[in-house]
Structures are given as structure tokens and as C-alpha cells.
Scaffold this motif. Structure first.
Motif, PDB file in Angstrom:
ATOM      1  N   LEU A   1       1.598   4.557  -0.607  1.00  0.00           N
ATOM      2  CA  LEU A   1       0.760   4.401  -1.806  1.00  0.00           C
ATOM      3  C   LEU A   1      -0.652   4.947  -1.575  1.00  0.00           C
ATOM      4  CD1 LEU A   1       0.705   2.947  -4.677  1.00  0.00           C
ATOM      5  CD2 LEU A   1      -0.315   1.017  -3.463  1.00  0.00           C
ATOM      6  N   ILE A   2      -1.203   4.730  -0.387  1.00  0.00           N
ATOM      7  CA  ILE A   2      -2.568   5.204  -0.124  1.00  0.00           C
ATOM      8  C   ILE A   2      -2.586   6.615   0.479  1.00  0.00           C
ATOM      9  CG2 ILE A   2      -3.558   2.872   0.123  1.00  0.00           C
ATOM     10  CD1 ILE A   2      -3.614   3.341   3.174  1.00  0.00           C
ATOM     11  N   GLY A   3      -1.402   7.238   0.542  1.00  0.00           N
ATOM     12  CA  GLY A   3      -1.326   8.627   0.988  1.00  0.00           C
ATOM     13  C   GLY A   3      -1.567   8.811   2.479  1.00  0.00           C
ATOM     14  N   LEU A   4      -1.212   7.788   3.283  1.00  0.00           N
ATOM     15  CA  LEU A   4      -1.479   7.899   4.724  1.00  0.00           C
ATOM     16  C   LEU A   4      -0.236   7.669   5.583  1.00  0.00           C
ATOM     17  CD1 LEU A   4      -5.012   6.217   5.098  1.00  0.00           C
ATOM     18  CD2 LEU A   4      -4.439   8.642   5.225  1.00  0.00           C
TER      19      LEU A   4
ATOM     20  N   ARG B   1      -9.304   2.985   3.111  1.00  0.00           N
ATOM     21  CA  ARG B   1      -8.027   2.863   2.396  1.00  0.00           C
ATOM     22  C   ARG B   1      -7.042   1.986   3.186  1.00  0.00           C
ATOM     23  NH1 ARG B   1      -8.130   8.977   1.608  1.00  0.00           N
ATOM     24  NH2 ARG B   1      -5.869   8.967   1.671  1.00  0.00           N
ATOM     25  N   VAL B   2      -7.057   2.096   4.504  1.00  0.00           N
ATOM     26  CA  VAL B   2      -6.185   1.253   5.334  1.00  0.00           C
ATOM     27  C   VAL B   2      -6.595  -0.223   5.183  1.00  0.00           C
ATOM     28  CG1 VAL B   2      -5.450   0.704   7.695  1.00  0.00           C
ATOM     29  CG2 VAL B   2      -5.704   3.099   6.989  1.00  0.00           C
ATOM     30  N   ALA B   3      -7.907  -0.470   5.186  1.00  0.00           N
ATOM     31  CA  ALA B   3      -8.393  -1.857   5.028  1.00  0.00           C
ATOM     32  C   ALA B   3      -7.948  -2.413   3.672  1.00  0.00           C
ATOM     33  CB  ALA B   3      -9.909  -1.898   5.151  1.00  0.00           C
ATOM     34  N   ILE B   4      -7.903  -1.557   2.673  1.00  0.00           N
ATOM     35  CA  ILE B   4      -7.466  -1.995   1.346  1.00  0.00           C
ATOM     36  C   ILE B   4      -5.959  -2.285   1.352  1.00  0.00           C
ATOM     37  CG2 ILE B   4      -7.140  -1.191  -1.035  1.00  0.00           C
ATOM     38  CD1 ILE B   4      -9.973   0.172  -0.545  1.00  0.00           C
ATOM     39  N   ALA B   5      -5.194  -1.419   2.000  1.00  0.00           N
ATOM     40  CA  ALA B   5      -3.749  -1.670   2.104  1.00  0.00           C
ATOM     41  C   ALA B   5      -3.520  -3.021   2.768  1.00  0.00           C
ATOM     42  CB  ALA B   5      -3.073  -0.559   2.897  1.00  0.00           C
TER      43      ALA B   5
END
Ligand SMILES: Nc1ncnc2c1ncn2[C@@H]1O[C@H](COP(=O)(O)OP(=O)(O)O)[C@@H](O)[C@H]1O
Ligand SMILES: [Mg+2]
Length: 231
Positions: A135-138, A156-160
Motif C-alpha cells: 500500500l505504501i509502495g515499499l 511512510r513505514v512509521a505510518i504503516a
């Protein structure tokens, strides 16, 4: 359609003082506020106005000097510490200005952490982490360590990680403060995806008009209380 919960997080006459060298510094001066699951809120205000303080109190990371914080009318004070921590892990996702990822764990392991704390199997956590990384493209960065990512990627990882348990509320403290406009929009898109997908509530402290412009209700923290922002 699944039954939609409507959890409510609220501040009741919250005061917060800090003591600095024997001097009492009042920061929050009787804040009232009601935050509904499924709705989005921004809290703006100049630097030093108490935004981080308010968010930490709202998320149970700090306690008010007086007044109370409730979740569905239940006072946070009534939780024992261990119960409170597991409650927060389940219901509230927190995103800080600086991501606070664990450097020694891979991106995938960082994202899995809230599920492991909750006691889910590694296999289930891994599957969910991989969905979120997609979802976060990573997806391609799952085995990297945080220092190997750019600032925007780390955020973005912290948000995931904050979204892992599908929290009722996502509280975010200037999460786009260190990001360029494109990454900032991606961060807000992720929050709004959670709002749409599982009726998550969003409370975000931000200076950025491109961010607060996308929230349904915008407040300003002014002289220690929350006021409606008119612009
Ligand atoms: N732990 C602390 N001890 C003493 N003063 C603090 C502490 N944390 C914040 N403050 C003070 O409280 C005020 C509000 O801080 P903060 O909530 O971080 O504001 P904002 O996030 O809006 O910039 C500031 O004047 C700050 O210096
Ligand atoms: Mg702050």
C-alpha cells in the motif's frame, strides 16, 4: 456492510502545566474537544502553542495536570498501566514528527511490531505487513533497515506501523514536517485510505495548509484552548 463502530475520544477541561526550574508553565488551559471515529480533524497553532502536548495527552502518552481524557466515556485514569498500554496499542495509532523506527529491525519487522505485541502469530503479522508495504509502495524495501531509506520512505513505514492494528484513531504530530509536498500528500492519502477502509478517525497536528486543508474540521490551539479556525 460490516457494523460500523463509532468510538469517541474526548478531552474534558484539560489543563497541562510543566514545571521548569521551579516555575509552573501553563500550556493547556481548559481544553474541551470531542473526536469521533470516522471523522478527520486538524489542530493548527504556532510553534510552542501546545499541539504536541495536547496530542500526547489525547493519546494517553502523557497525563493531564487536571481534567480528563475519555474513550467511549471511560476515563483513561481507570486503566491500569499494563491494560492501558495494550488498549492504546489496539485502538490508537501514533505517528510522530520523527518516525522513531527501530534501527536494528528491518522495515518489515518494524511494521509487524504492533501485531506481535498484540500476540498474533509471526506468519499473520508478516502477511499483513506485506499488504501494508504494498500500500505504501515499499514492498521492495521490506528487508532494508531504516537508515537505508530516505526520510519520506521512513515516515511512510512509521505510518504503516501505526495503521497495522486498524486503529479507531490515528493521531499524527506534524507527520509531514520533514517531507516534500509530494510525500506529504502521499502521507495524507494513506490516512484517508484508513478513514475510508475501516472508518478510522484522524487527528493531525500540522502547520501545513496543504494538509489541514484536507481535514473535515480544523481547529487552532490558541492561548491554551481549542478554537475553530476561520480561514
Ligand atoms: N517536558 C517539558 N517540560 C517543560 N516544558 C515543556 C515540556 N514539553 C513542552 N514544554 C513547553 O510547553 C510548550 C508547548 O510545547 P509543545 O506542546 O511542544 O508545542 P507545539 O507542539 O505546539 O510546538 C512550549 O513552551 C514548551 O517549551
Ligand atoms: Mg510539536
Amino acid at each position: 456492510m460490516a457494523h460500523e463502530k463509532n468510538d469517541i475520544l474526548a478531552l474534558h477541561g484539560v489543563y497541562k502545566n510543566y514545571e521548569q526550574g521551579g516555575v509552573l508553565v501553563p500550556v493547556l488551559k481548559g481544553v474541551d474537544g470531542t473526536f469521533h471515529q470516522g471523522c478527520s480533524y486538524a489542530i493548527t497553532g504556532v510553534s510552542g502553542s501546545g499541539k504536541s502536548t495536547l496530542l500526547h495527552v489525547l493519546g494517553g502518552l502523557d497525563v493531564p495536570s487536571s481534567g480528563s481524557v475519555t474513550f467511549n466515556a471511560k476515563n483513561f485514569d481507570q486503566f491500569r498501566t499494563s491494560h492501558k498500554n495494550s488498549f492504546l496499542n489496539l485502538h490508537i495509532g501514533f505517528v510522530f514528527q520523527f518516525h522513531y523506527l527501530i534501527r536494528e529491525l528491518t522495515v518489515r519487522e518494524n511494521v509487524m511490531m504492533p501485531g506481535l505485541i498484540k500476540g498474533e502469530s509471526r506468519r499473520a503479522c508478516r502477511t499483513r505487513a506485506e499488504q501494508l508495504l504494498k500500500l505504501i509502495g515499499l514492498s521492495e524495501r521490506a528487508d532494508f533497515y531504516p537508515p537505508q531509506l530516505s526520510g519520506g520512505e521512513q515516515q511512510r513505514v512509521a505510518i504503516a506501523r501505526a495503521l497495522f492494528n486498524k486503529p479507531s484513531f490515528l493521531l499524527a504530530d506534524e507527520p509531514t514536517g520533514n517531507l516534500d509536498a509530494e510525500n506529504a500528500q502521499m502521507v495524507v492519502d494513506l490516512f484517508c485510505a484508513g478513514q475510508k477502509e475501516w472508518n478510522m478517525g484522524i487527528v493531525i497536528c500540522t502547520h501545513d495548509s496543504a494538509v489541514y486543508g484536507r481535514m473535515e474540521t480544523v481547529y487552532r490551539l490558541y492561548e491554551g484552548t481549542l478554537v475553530a479556525r476561520k480561514d
